[in-house]
Scaffold this motif. Structure first.
Motif, PDB file in Angstrom:
ATOM      1  N   SER A  57      58.577  41.429 -59.541  1.00 59.76           N
ATOM      2  CA  SER A  57      57.286  40.458 -59.328  1.00 59.76           C
ATOM      3  C   SER A  57      56.852  40.506 -58.223  1.00 59.76           C
ATOM      4  O   SER A  57      55.963  39.749 -57.829  1.00 59.76           O
ATOM      5  N   GLY A  58      57.682  41.202 -57.306  1.00 59.33           N
ATOM      6  CA  GLY A  58      56.957  40.890 -55.309  1.00 59.33           C
ATOM      7  C   GLY A  58      57.845  39.700 -54.748  1.00 59.33           C
ATOM      8  O   GLY A  58      57.574  39.434 -55.465  1.00 59.33           O
ATOM      9  N   THR A  59      57.308  39.754 -53.657  1.00 57.81           N
ATOM     10  CA  THR A  59      57.798  38.603 -52.022  1.00 57.81           C
ATOM     11  C   THR A  59      56.475  38.577 -51.307  1.00 57.81           C
ATOM     12  O   THR A  59      55.442  39.730 -51.647  1.00 57.81           O
ATOM     13  N   VAL A  60      56.741  37.337 -51.057  1.00 53.67           N
ATOM     14  CA  VAL A  60      55.219  37.305 -50.133  1.00 53.67           C
ATOM     15  C   VAL A  60      55.259  38.377 -49.158  1.00 53.67           C
ATOM     16  O   VAL A  60      54.630  38.856 -49.058  1.00 53.67           O
ATOM     17  N   GLY A  61      56.134  39.084 -48.318  1.00 56.94           N
ATOM     18  CA  GLY A  61      55.972  39.861 -47.309  1.00 56.94           C
ATOM     19  C   GLY A  61      55.056  41.402 -47.958  1.00 56.94           C
ATOM     20  O   GLY A  61      55.880  42.158 -47.389  1.00 56.94           O
ATOM     21  N   ASP A  62      55.833  41.438 -49.692  1.00 60.74           N
ATOM     22  CA  ASP A  62      55.223  42.599 -50.700  1.00 60.74           C
ATOM     23  C   ASP A  62      53.465  42.681 -49.725  1.00 60.74           C
ATOM     24  O   ASP A  62      53.089  44.388 -50.202  1.00 60.74           O
ATOM     25  N   ALA A  63      52.630  41.753 -50.085  1.00 62.55           N
ATOM     26  CA  ALA A  63      51.396  41.869 -49.476  1.00 62.55           C
ATOM     27  C   ALA A  63      51.142  43.001 -48.000  1.00 62.55           C
ATOM     28  O   ALA A  63      49.998  43.574 -47.987  1.00 62.55           O
ATOM     29  N   ALA A  64      52.045  43.261 -46.923  1.00 62.17           N
ATOM     30  CA  ALA A  64      52.408  44.162 -46.050  1.00 62.17           C
ATOM     31  C   ALA A  64      52.372  45.440 -46.747  1.00 62.17           C
ATOM     32  O   ALA A  64      52.161  46.851 -46.322  1.00 62.17           O
ATOM     33  N   LEU A  65      52.913  46.232 -47.950  1.00 60.86           N
ATOM     34  CA  LEU A  65      53.407  47.098 -48.537  1.00 60.86           C
ATOM     35  C   LEU A  65      52.077  48.110 -48.615  1.00 60.86           C
ATOM     36  O   LEU A  65      50.553  47.464 -48.955  1.00 60.86           O
ATOM     37  N   PRO A  66      52.068  49.719 -48.247  1.00 59.81           N
ATOM     38  CA  PRO A  66      50.937  50.618 -48.791  1.00 59.81           C
ATOM     39  C   PRO A  66      50.637  49.923 -50.221  1.00 59.81           C
ATOM     40  O   PRO A  66      51.384  49.938 -51.760  1.00 59.81           O
ATOM     41  N   VAL A  67      49.263  50.740 -50.706  1.00 63.84           N
ATOM     42  CA  VAL A  67      48.867  50.139 -52.160  1.00 63.84           C
ATOM     43  C   VAL A  67      48.810  51.756 -52.830  1.00 63.84           C
ATOM     44  O   VAL A  67      47.971  52.416 -51.977  1.00 63.84           O
ATOM     45  N   VAL A  68      49.139  51.714 -53.540  1.00 61.82           N
ATOM     46  CA  VAL A  68      48.663  52.520 -54.632  1.00 61.82           C
ATOM     47  C   VAL A  68      47.759  52.254 -56.147  1.00 61.82           C
ATOM     48  O   VAL A  68      48.829  51.865 -56.516  1.00 61.82           O
ATOM     49  N   ALA A  69      46.914  52.859 -56.147  1.00 66.44           N
ATOM     50  CA  ALA A  69      45.945  52.973 -57.452  1.00 66.44           C
ATOM     51  C   ALA A  69      46.404  54.138 -58.126  1.00 66.44           C
ATOM     52  O   ALA A  69      45.840  55.535 -57.876  1.00 66.44           O
ATOM     53  N   VAL A  70      46.441  53.917 -59.656  1.00 66.07           N
ATOM     54  CA  VAL A  70      46.231  54.592 -60.786  1.00 66.07           C
ATOM     55  C   VAL A  70      45.196  54.181 -61.632  1.00 66.07           C
ATOM     56  O   VAL A  70      45.427  53.428 -61.847  1.00 66.07           O
ATOM     57  N   VAL A  71      44.664  55.653 -61.389  1.00 61.42           N
ATOM     58  CA  VAL A  71      42.940  55.332 -62.056  1.00 61.42           C
ATOM     59  C   VAL A  71      42.961  56.681 -62.937  1.00 61.42           C
ATOM     60  O   VAL A  71      43.619  57.504 -63.994  1.00 61.42           O
ATOM     61  N   GLY A  72      42.206  56.390 -63.872  1.00 54.53           N
ATOM     62  CA  GLY A  72      41.504  57.871 -64.468  1.00 54.53           C
ATOM     63  C   GLY A  72      41.256  57.359 -65.892  1.00 54.53           C
ATOM     64  O   GLY A  72      40.909  55.506 -66.723  1.00 54.53           O
ATOM     65  N   ARG A  73      40.607  57.339 -66.801  1.00 58.42           N
ATOM     66  CA  ARG A  73      39.842  56.835 -68.080  1.00 58.42           C
ATOM     67  C   ARG A  73      40.797  56.135 -69.306  1.00 58.42           C
ATOM     68  O   ARG A  73      42.468  56.621 -68.759  1.00 58.42           O
ATOM     69  N   PRO A  74      40.402  56.185 -70.562  1.00 56.51           N
ATOM     70  CA  PRO A  74      41.519  55.472 -71.540  1.00 56.51           C
ATOM     71  C   PRO A  74      42.988  56.615 -71.923  1.00 56.51           C
ATOM     72  O   PRO A  74      42.273  57.651 -72.542  1.00 56.51           O
ATOM     73  N   ASN A  75      43.202  55.914 -71.795  1.00 53.84           N
ATOM     74  CA  ASN A  75      44.365  56.453 -72.816  1.00 53.84           C
ATOM     75  C   ASN A  75      45.390  58.416 -72.807  1.00 53.84           C
ATOM     76  O   ASN A  75      45.466  58.904 -73.161  1.00 53.84           O
ATOM     77  N   VAL A  76      44.997  57.634 -71.492  1.00 54.00           N
ATOM     78  CA  VAL A  76      45.257  59.514 -70.321  1.00 54.00           C
ATOM     79  C   VAL A  76      46.339  59.126 -70.050  1.00 54.00           C
ATOM     80  O   VAL A  76      48.043  59.811 -69.050  1.00 54.00           O
ATOM     81  N   GLY A  77      47.243  57.559 -70.439  1.00 55.79           N
ATOM     82  CA  GLY A  77      49.277  57.717 -69.955  1.00 55.79           C
ATOM     83  C   GLY A  77      49.393  56.882 -68.794  1.00 55.79           C
ATOM     84  O   GLY A  77      50.233  57.523 -67.824  1.00 55.79           O
ATOM     85  N   LYS A  78      48.216  56.563 -68.020  1.00 59.33           N
ATOM     86  CA  LYS A  78      48.291  55.823 -66.975  1.00 59.33           C
ATOM     87  C   LYS A  78      49.697  54.029 -66.961  1.00 59.33           C
ATOM     88  O   LYS A  78      50.264  54.177 -66.153  1.00 59.33           O
ATOM     89  N   SER A  79      49.794  54.403 -67.506  1.00 56.66           N
ATOM     90  CA  SER A  79      50.669  52.975 -67.538  1.00 56.66           C
ATOM     91  C   SER A  79      52.213  52.994 -68.029  1.00 56.66           C
ATOM     92  O   SER A  79      52.837  52.715 -67.505  1.00 56.66           O
ATOM     93  N   THR A  80      51.910  54.386 -68.824  1.00 54.49           N
ATOM     94  CA  THR A  80      53.274  55.052 -69.251  1.00 54.49           C
ATOM     95  C   THR A  80      53.779  55.637 -67.940  1.00 54.49           C
ATOM     96  O   THR A  80      55.209  55.676 -67.351  1.00 54.49           O
ATOM     97  N   LEU A  81      52.727  55.769 -66.624  1.00 53.65           N
ATOM     98  CA  LEU A  81      53.130  56.950 -65.467  1.00 53.65           C
ATOM     99  C   LEU A  81      53.649  55.514 -64.261  1.00 53.65           C
ATOM    100  O   LEU A  81      54.305  55.852 -63.943  1.00 53.65           O
TER     101      LEU A  81
END
Length: 447
Positions: free
Chosen positions: A6-30
């Protein structure tokens, strides 16, 4: 601190990792593998993930925000284009990008297009060859080097194979961790779930309130599949808004993905302090709206009813719509009813004040002596009904909790529900408790 996902207010300062790719390659599972729980909705069908979903993850002591995105597709179709734009925005905002490719299929033309976008971004990219479930798949996966993103990291997101090595490399590529500020003490932001049936305008309202095109908005029911949390800074402090999937009757939830969406939405109600119940004013209050309102009321969550699309209701029909709301949602008599248009922004200025009133009432604590005076006066005006030749009597009352206000009544006998509703009304009116539910608990004592 709330749950890591769920996160907290302080989490906004954390580094961000984006998981991208075309559909159905397993992004959400990863993403689920990295976070360590089933947070992103997963199904073997393209297009299940539509909105960006941000979660907080941790590996060897480094915390970071990971963003699950919808599949990137080269298309002019409106909804798919919005999903792709959300994915591209996540790429721009990320510190590190994980591009996921299905190793069992190999590099497709769309994989190549995503790779070219990433090459232009100048962001650190880790190429993830997913679905490498055993050694037989490894040789095929190395062919993905032709995408021009370096050597692929071979993983099986569903089984966890290679995920530790990937996370080691990911954490090593994160920006240097700044000195962590001390955790702010005090209560978490007031949390508001935006709920309602599919296609009543929840995501449009959500985007208006947060001032950002955060959720995908489209006229196809069921567009929002997961819950999305966003903290909004207001002049009076932060608010957490939770956009949820539309809720249908259980008999109409005939696919696993939609079932989990409904479960998540109900969970969002349970962990929220208040709810905006969005109703399509052009259709009026449906049976499902009633059931959902009952569910919110039972959860002890403060509620504001939002009649959306009010500008589309003919003038001559408006009085009847209001009568129907009062009749079918009579058990929510304490809840304000706001008539708005999320699309045009009409009357949205009334929502934040109503939520602040709900927040104040939700946390209120009343003086015990004054509470007992109210109870005594109520009994003198209207004594409890006789039960088996004995008239019950409330001897003493105390407030046992807030969030919502909860009162314990010590009585000589059980009190009928109608009399409890009478006492609840007197307490609400005297202390001006406004748009929050009240819980009354009765404990029996002998005279």
């Amino acid at each position: 601190m709330r749950d890591a996902a769920s996160g907290t207010v302080g989490d906004a300062a954390l580094p961000v990792v984006a998981v991208v790719g075309r559909p159905n390659v397993g992004k959400s599972t990863l993403v689920n593998r990295i976070v360590g729980k089933r947070e992103a909705i997963v199904e073997e069908r393209p297009g299940v993930t539509r909105d960006r979903k941000e979660l907080v993850a941790e590996w060897i002591g480094r915390r970071f925000r990971i963003v699950d995105t919808g599949g990137w597709i080269a298309t002019s179709e409106a909804l798919a284009k919005q999903v792709s734009e959300q994915a591209e925005r996540a790429m721009r905002e990320a510190d590190v990008i994980l591009m996921v490719v299905d190793a069992t299929v190999g590099a497709t033309e769309e994989d190549g297009q995503v790779a070219r976008i990433l090459q232009r971004s100048q962001k650190p990219v880790l190429l993830v060859a997913n679905k490498v479930d055993d050694q037989r798949r490894e040789a095929d996966a190395w062919a993905l080097t032709r995408l021009g993103l370096g050597e692929p990291h071979l993983v099986s997101a569903i089984h966890g194979r290679g995920s530790g090595d990937l996370l080691d490399e990911l954490v090593a590529g994160l920006p240097r961790e700044p000195k962590a500020p001390e955790e702010p003490e005090g209560p978490q932001p007031f949390s508001i779930a935006i709920v309602g049936r599919p296609n009543v305008g929840k995501s449009t309202l959500f985007n208006r309130l947060v001032g950002d095109e955060r959720s995908v908005v489209h006229d196809l029911p069921g567009t929002t599949r997961d819950t999305i949390d966003t903290i909004v800074e207001t002049d009076e402090g932060p608010l957490r808004f939770v956009d949820t999937a539309g809720m249908r009757r259980r008999s109409k939830v005939d696919e696993p993905t939609e079932y989990y969406s409904v479960v998540r939405a109900l969970q969002a109600v349970d962990r929220s302090d208040a709810a905006l119940l969005v109703i399509d004013a052009t259709e009026g209050v449906s049976h499902q709206d009633q059931r959902l309102a009952e569910r919110i009321d039972a959860a002890g969550t403060a509620i504001v009813v939002v009649l959306n699309k009010w500008d589309l209701v003919p003038t001559e029909r408006r009085p009847q719509v209001q009568i129907d709301v009062a009749d079918r949602l009579g058990f929510l008599g304490y809840a304000p009813v706001l008539k708005v248009s999320a699309l045009s922004g009409r009357n949205l200025k009334h929502i934040l004040p109503a939520l602040r009133d709900a927040e104040t009432a939700y946390h209120v604590r009343v003086p015990t002596a004054e509470l007992n005076r109210v109870i005594r006066d109520a009994q003198q005006r209207h004594p409890p009904p006789v039960d088996r030749k004995h008239r019950p009597r409330v001897l003493y009352a105390t407030q046992g909790a807030t969030d919502p206000p909860t009162f314990t009544l010590f009585a000589t006998r059980s009190l009928p529900p109608t009399y409890l509703r009478y006492l609840e009304r007197r307490i609400r009116e005297h202390f001006d408790l406004g748009p929050t539910p009240i819980k009354l608990r009765v404990r029996r004592r002998n005279d």
